[in-house]
Design an enzyme around this catalytic site. Sequence first.
Site, mmCIF file in Angstrom:
data_model
loop_
_atom_site.group_PDB
_atom_site.id
_atom_site.type_symbol
_atom_site.label_atom_id
_atom_site.label_comp_id
_atom_site.label_asym_id
_atom_site.label_seq_id
_atom_site.Cartn_x
_atom_site.Cartn_y
_atom_site.Cartn_z
ATOM 1 N N GLY A 650 -9.047 -4.539 -1.154
ATOM 2 C CA GLY A 650 -8.232 -3.406 -1.527
ATOM 3 C C GLY A 650 -6.765 -3.708 -1.408
ATOM 4 O O GLY A 650 -6.360 -4.767 -0.933
ATOM 5 N N GLY A 652 -3.165 -1.666 -0.420
ATOM 6 C CA GLY A 652 -2.614 -0.415 0.083
ATOM 7 C C GLY A 652 -1.112 -0.434 -0.003
ATOM 8 O O GLY A 652 -0.507 -1.387 -0.498
ATOM 9 N N GLY A 653 -0.536 0.631 0.492
ATOM 10 C CA GLY A 653 0.903 0.779 0.385
ATOM 11 C C GLY A 653 1.665 -0.349 1.039
ATOM 12 O O GLY A 653 2.654 -0.820 0.516
ATOM 13 N N VAL A 657 -5.761 -5.637 1.669
ATOM 14 C CA VAL A 657 -6.832 -5.544 2.650
ATOM 15 C C VAL A 657 -7.921 -6.581 2.339
ATOM 16 O O VAL A 657 -8.316 -6.747 1.191
ATOM 17 C CB VAL A 657 -7.452 -4.137 2.658
ATOM 18 C CG1 VAL A 657 -8.427 -3.992 3.801
ATOM 19 C CG2 VAL A 657 -6.365 -3.096 2.746
ATOM 20 N N LYS A 671 -5.702 -5.832 7.228
ATOM 21 C CA LYS A 671 -4.631 -5.489 6.284
ATOM 22 C C LYS A 671 -3.453 -6.387 6.548
ATOM 23 O O LYS A 671 -2.824 -6.315 7.598
ATOM 24 C CB LYS A 671 -4.240 -4.025 6.442
ATOM 25 C CG LYS A 671 -3.037 -3.670 5.581
ATOM 26 C CD LYS A 671 -2.735 -2.195 5.633
ATOM 27 C CE LYS A 671 -3.152 -1.542 4.336
ATOM 28 N NZ LYS A 671 -2.650 -0.188 4.190
ATOM 29 N N ASP A 774 0.703 9.635 4.577
ATOM 30 C CA ASP A 774 0.371 8.969 3.315
ATOM 31 C C ASP A 774 -1.099 9.180 2.993
ATOM 32 O O ASP A 774 -1.839 8.232 2.758
ATOM 33 C CB ASP A 774 0.711 7.477 3.404
ATOM 34 C CG ASP A 774 0.545 6.780 2.050
ATOM 35 O OD1 ASP A 774 0.471 7.490 1.020
ATOM 36 O OD2 ASP A 774 0.480 5.543 2.018
#
Length: 945
Positions: A650, A652-653, A657, A671, A774
């Site tokens: 993944g 993310g901001g 990940v 992460k 978030d």
Amino acid sequence: MSPLQNPLLISLSLVLLFFPNPTPAQKTSSETTLVSVSPYEETQTLLSWISNLENHQLFFPNPTIPSCNFSAITCNGKGSITSIKLASLNVRGNLHSLNFSSFPNLIHLDLNNNFLYGPIPSDLFTLSALTFLDLSSNRLSGRIPTGLGSIKSLAVLRLSDNDLIGRIPISLSKLMNLEILLLDQNQISGGIPAKIGNLKKLKQLRLDINQLTGTIPMSLGNLRDLTVLNLYGNRLHGLVPREIEDLENLIELDLSNNSFSGRLPQGICRGGSLLKFTAFGNDFIGSIPKGLRNCSSLIRLRLDGNLLVGNVGEDLDFLPNLSYLDLSYNKLSGELPTRWRDLKNLMYLDLSGNAITGTIPPEFGKLSKLQKLRLSQNHIVGGIPKEIGQLSLLFELNLTDNRLSGRLPLEFGKLANLNTLDLSENYLSGPIPKQLGNCSNLLSLTLRNNSFEGSIPIQIGNLVNLQLLLDLSQNSLSGEIPSELGNLHKLEVLNLSHNMLSGFIPSSLVNASSLILVDVSYNNLEGTLPVNRVFKRASPELFIHNKGFCGSIGGFPPCKSSSTNFGHGRTGCPNLAIFIIIIVAGALVIIFLIVVGVLFIIREGPKVGENKVSEENDDNPFSVWNCNGRIVYEDIIEATENFNNKYQIGMGGYGTVYKAVLPTGKVVAVKKLHLNDGELPDELADQKTFRNEIKALTEVRHRNIVKLYGFCSHVRCMFLVYEYIERGNLHDILKDENKAMELDWTDRVRVIKGVARALSYIHHDCRPPIVHRDISSNNILIDLDYEACLSDFGTAKVLKAGSSDLSTFVGTLGYVAPELAYTMKVTEKCDVYSFGMIVLEVLMGRHPGELVSDLSLPGGIDILLKDLLDQRLSPPTVEVVEELVFIVMLGLACIHSNPQSRPTMRDVFQKLSFCHPHLLEPLDTITLSQLIDGLGDESPTFDAS
Ligand SMILES: *[C@@H]1O[C@H](CO)[C@@H](O)[C@H](O)[C@H]1NC(C)=O
Ligand SMILES: *[C@@H]1O[C@H](CO)[C@@H](O)[C@H](O)[C@H]1NC(C)=O
Ligand SMILES: *[C@@H]1O[C@H](CO)[C@@H](O)[C@H](O)[C@H]1NC(C)=O
Ligand SMILES: *[C@@H]1O[C@H](CO)[C@@H](O)[C@H](O)[C@H]1NC(C)=O
Ligand SMILES: *[C@@H]1O[C@H](CO)[C@@H](O)[C@H](O)[C@H]1NC(C)=O
């Protein structure tokens, strides 16, 4: 720090950014462009394009208000957009829906390094004011539009690293202002148009890694300002025109990996500015260009893999800056010149595969920056000078396949950085110096096919970093194999064949657990083989021609003698009885120790302090900050193969990940934070605060919150280690047709309740309260039981804002509460808003997008609820329908534009858990407007209960 995250900039932009929709009268006739577009339309076009992009983390204060003077978008005095900078935002989408005729005043368009796909729209030519266009590092396909040639103002055109096909349009030669043309790393075919020579202002031309054919047009010689010409990796052929020598400003010239023939341009470097010249992998003949002999600017020269001839010592002379010299695999001859000791900056020297004669000059010991020295496959004679031992940075030394003789200098023990040593295929003799055991960074050691004699020094066992290869084969080594070789835990291949080694194979080799191949053939070895995987699976040829092995593996005859060779026994192998006795005795001893141990513990009682520590460690292998020493850090690096994409799960901001399976079998999500240049961001400078905050987060334990195990920091990277949640994030689940259908209405209700429970917990039960900041469907993970797990809570603050409450650019577009645009103050109510968006998203199966802004328009919202529900699922059954409608009503209350009017998460959670309203109307007739403000006292839809 990106200006996107600068609160000052944003507040400025907020002051400046509001543009009312201008009346037609405001469109003055002084507009210079043909198309007249209102600033309002421009921003609308742009924002609607942006909001359709997947994955973007851009935050616009309010998608319905046109914004400019925002770092990503700037405008001229009339509010018309002049620059769009959306590079490296990981956004995914195509350019098709971006109507370029909407931006008549656009000067700068930078979409570099995203995931844009599809063709480059041909209406791009309408951007008549454009000077800078960067679409590089995307997945754009199709041809380069011919129309680009009509953007006369264009100075920079970068289309590198896409999937573009077709020819280079000749129309590009009309771009008389072009200074930079980068078309590299595509699949462009055809020839280089001769008319490119018209682009007199061109400074950089990169066409590398394409499928260009034909020859280099002579007209390129007209591009007198050219500093970079890169044609690497095409299918160009023929002679390189002499006109290239006229490019006196060239800094970088790359002709490599084509099929060029003939001589290299002899007058290259005439202007004296050339830094890099590479032409490897062609069929160049003749000698090294004369012009290079005193090209004092030169830093990098690669002419390897050609057919060059001449005396290597005479053709290169005054090159004080040279740091990389690769002339390997040519037909060069002559001796290594002692003068080269003056190449003070040389780091890499490769002359392999030539016909070089003479000896290695001791003066080479003066090349103090040398890291790689490859002289293999030549005709070099004499001894290896002991001065080589002075090259303290030496990383790789490959002298294989020469005629070197004499002893290996003891000074080699000083090469502490040496990683690869290959002296194979020479006539070296004498003992292997025990000092070699000091080269503790050796990864690969090859002394194959020399005349080394004596025994294998036990110090070789100190080379614990040996991993790839230890090859001592085809020498005259004698004596026993030292049991210390068992210390080589990382070693994969051990070749001792074709020597005169005697005795047994030490059982300690069982400890060298990484071994995948052991060759001991052609020696005088005997006895049993160590019992482990590598020996069990080994093929018989690896043992042939020895004195005789016996025993259970390898198909050898049973051992005759009854004495044991365990450890350092003399002969034979253990018979079964002894074997069993040893095992039984061992087992008894172990049982005895366990019993004694247990009794001891019972009597003593737990030692409070110590036990607590070990418990903590079992529970949580990652102590905050230092990751329990470097072990976990290394495990993670190993488990993800240094963050290889194939483990990515993944984005993310703040980071990417990865899934990591630790050696213990534990699976974690890691992460890796995106940091510029691997530096700690300024905000993290106060490491103590940071550490405390992360520590606090690791202490939060809740069913619906992803566990944060800890944080690892290392010079070059920082990462957070989380519990791994099997089904991944809600966003991806809703996006995937099949997964979305698996998540039925009951599951969806459970997910929403879980999120509400988690938020209620962090807002109201944590001391101090934590605001997530978030919340988006990317941060809600779904476990095997379809329970929601909130992730990334609190880190937004920790990572971006120190302890201040002033919001920096936190949040994901589409989930951020509108008041953030005005107040900059992050409160729990911002999370409540985002929760409302999640509710709608889960029930609709996609992000509500425009719907939410439409809701605030008067009269624009008479949408039937049933039409909003995710159509991929069959309509909700009577059991869940009441709950669903109630949840929508709660969700709508959460996105109330006034934060004070939103419920708290505790309210929401309690209502969700304890209210069992009774629906007064059938689902089919309920509209959204009915549900807005439905939480008031008299709801038309529900019977309070
Ligand atoms: C944007 O900023 C520039 C200078 O920073 C200013 O001249 C211009 O008027 C601003 N544009 C708008 C529309 O506020
Ligand atoms: C693009 O925008 C221009 C000007 O705003 C408009 O005239 C044109 O119809 C638009 N084209 C499309 C395909 O939307
Ligand atoms: C050279 O080009 C060939 C294909 O034309 C490619 O397979 C090879 O990897 C390239 N070599 C280098 C060093 O880039
Ligand atoms: C190299 O030497 C030649 C003649 O000695 C001279 O003309 C030329 O300018 C020199 N080039 C550089 C780069 O110093
Ligand atoms: C040394 O160079 C030769 C080629 O000349 C290569 O085949 C060999 O693999 C190199 N040795 C090592 C250990 O890399």
